[in-house]
Design a protein around this motif. Structure first.
Motif, PDB file in Angstrom:
ATOM      1  N   GLN A   1       9.865  -1.872  -4.882  1.00 35.00           N
ATOM      2  CA  GLN A   1      10.446  -3.064  -5.484  1.00 35.00           C
ATOM      3  C   GLN A   1       9.571  -4.294  -5.278  1.00 35.00           C
ATOM      4  O   GLN A   1       9.622  -5.236  -6.054  1.00 35.00           O
ATOM      5  N   SER A   2       8.757  -4.302  -4.212  1.00 36.83           N
ATOM      6  CA  SER A   2       7.942  -5.477  -3.904  1.00 36.83           C
ATOM      7  C   SER A   2       6.525  -5.390  -4.469  1.00 36.83           C
ATOM      8  O   SER A   2       5.740  -6.308  -4.296  1.00 36.83           O
ATOM      9  N   LYS A   3       6.197  -4.303  -5.150  1.00 36.61           N
ATOM     10  CA  LYS A   3       4.853  -4.143  -5.696  1.00 36.61           C
ATOM     11  C   LYS A   3       4.638  -5.075  -6.886  1.00 36.61           C
ATOM     12  O   LYS A   3       5.535  -5.305  -7.685  1.00 36.61           O
ATOM     13  N   SER A   4       3.408  -5.572  -7.002  1.00 38.40           N
ATOM     14  CA  SER A   4       3.069  -6.416  -8.142  1.00 38.40           C
ATOM     15  C   SER A   4       2.864  -5.551  -9.381  1.00 38.40           C
ATOM     16  O   SER A   4       2.640  -4.342  -9.290  1.00 38.40           O
ATOM     17  N   ALA A   5       2.922  -6.184 -10.550  1.00 38.86           N
ATOM     18  CA  ALA A   5       2.772  -5.452 -11.809  1.00 38.86           C
ATOM     19  C   ALA A   5       1.390  -4.807 -11.909  1.00 38.86           C
ATOM     20  O   ALA A   5       1.251  -3.664 -12.370  1.00 38.86           O
ATOM     21  N   SER A   6       0.363  -5.527 -11.477  1.00 40.12           N
ATOM     22  CA  SER A   6      -1.002  -4.994 -11.539  1.00 40.12           C
ATOM     23  C   SER A   6      -1.172  -3.807 -10.601  1.00 40.12           C
ATOM     24  O   SER A   6      -1.881  -2.849 -10.913  1.00 40.12           O
TER      25      SER A   6
END
Length: 212
Positions: free
Chosen positions: A116-121
Motif C-alpha cells: 500500500q505504501s509503494k510509489s507508482a513508479s
C-alpha cells in the motif's frame, strides 16, 4: 574489404566499455579485454548481436562480416554476463537451505502494508521485473521437466539452444530496464529494486551455466 573499426563500444549493465581494435585483433582479444574490465569470464559473455563466437577465439575480426564490412569508425555491441565473484556467491547462496517460515500470517500482513505504501513508479518497475522473472521461471520449469526425458541428442541440443536464446533475450530486457529517477522513488525503494533486479539477473545466469 573495409578495415575493422578503430574503436569498439561494449555496453554492459548501463556502462560503456570502449577500447581500440586493429585488423589483427581476434575474438579472443576482445573477450579478454572485456573480462579485464568486467570480471565476466570469457566463456560466460553473451553478445548481441552474436558476432564474437566463443568457439572460435582465434578468428580475426576482419573476417567477421559485422566488423570487416563496417564503414563507420566505431561499432556497438551489448554484453550480458555476471562477474565471476557475484556468480559464485549466488550459486553458493542458492545451495544453502532456506529457513522455515513460522510466521506466515504476520509476514503476509507486513507485505500488504508495504504494498500500500509503494510509489507508482516502484510498482511499475516491479511489475516489469516480475514479468521477466516469470519468463525465466518458465524456462527453468522446462529445463527441470526435460532433465530425465529420453530425447535424441539433436533434439536436446535444439532445446538447449532455445533456452539459451530466450534467457539471453530476458537478460537484454533486464539490461534495458532502468531504475526510476530519484525524484519518483525513495532511496529505500531504489535499493530494493536494485536487489530485486540483481536476483533475477543472477537467476538467469545460473540457468545459463546449468545449460552449458
Amino acid at each position: 574489404m573495409v578495415a575493422v573499426p578503430a574503436e569498439l563500444n561494449v555496453k554492459w549493465k548501463g556502462k560503456t566499455i570502449s577500447f581500440s581494435v586493429t585488423d589483427d585483433s581476434t575474438v579472443g582479444d576482445v573477450r579478454e579485454e572485456v573480462e579485464r574490465h568486467t570480471k565476466v569470464a570469457i566463456d560466460k559473455q553473451k553478445y548481441s548481436p552474436k558476432v564474437l563466437p566463443v568457439d572460435d577465439l582465434n578468428k580475426p575480426l576482419c573476417e567477421i562480416k559485422f566488423f570487416g564490412q563496417r564503414k563507420k569508425p566505431t561499432l556497438n555491441v551489448i554484453m550480458i554476463g555476471t562477474p565471476e565473484p557475484e556468480l559464485q556467491a549466488a550459486l553458493a547462496a542458492a545451495q544453502q537451505p532456506k529457513p522455515k517460515n513460522t510466521m506466515k500470517k504476520q509476514t503476509r500482513n507486513r507485505t500488504e502494508d508495504k504494498q500500500q505504501s509503494k510509489s507508482a513508479s516502484f510498482i511499475k518497475f516491479e511489475t516489469k521485473l516480475s514479468d521477466i522473472s516469470t519468463l525465466i521461471n518458465q524456462i527453468e520449469n522446462e529445463m527441470n521437466a526435460n532433465t530425465n526425458a529420453s530425447v535424441k541428442k539433436d533434439t536436446a541440443q535444439k532445446k538447449r539452444l532455445g533456452w539459451t536464446e530466450r534467457l539471453t533475450q530476458a537478460q537484454l530486457k533486464l539490461d534495458a530496464l532502468c531504475l526510476p529517477p530519484e525524484s519518483e522513488i525513495s532511496a529505500e525503494e531504489r535499493t530494493t529494486l536494485r536487489k530485486l533486479r540483481k536476483q533475477v539477473v543472477l537467476h538467469a545466469e545460473k540457468l545459463i551455466v546449468a545449460i552449458e
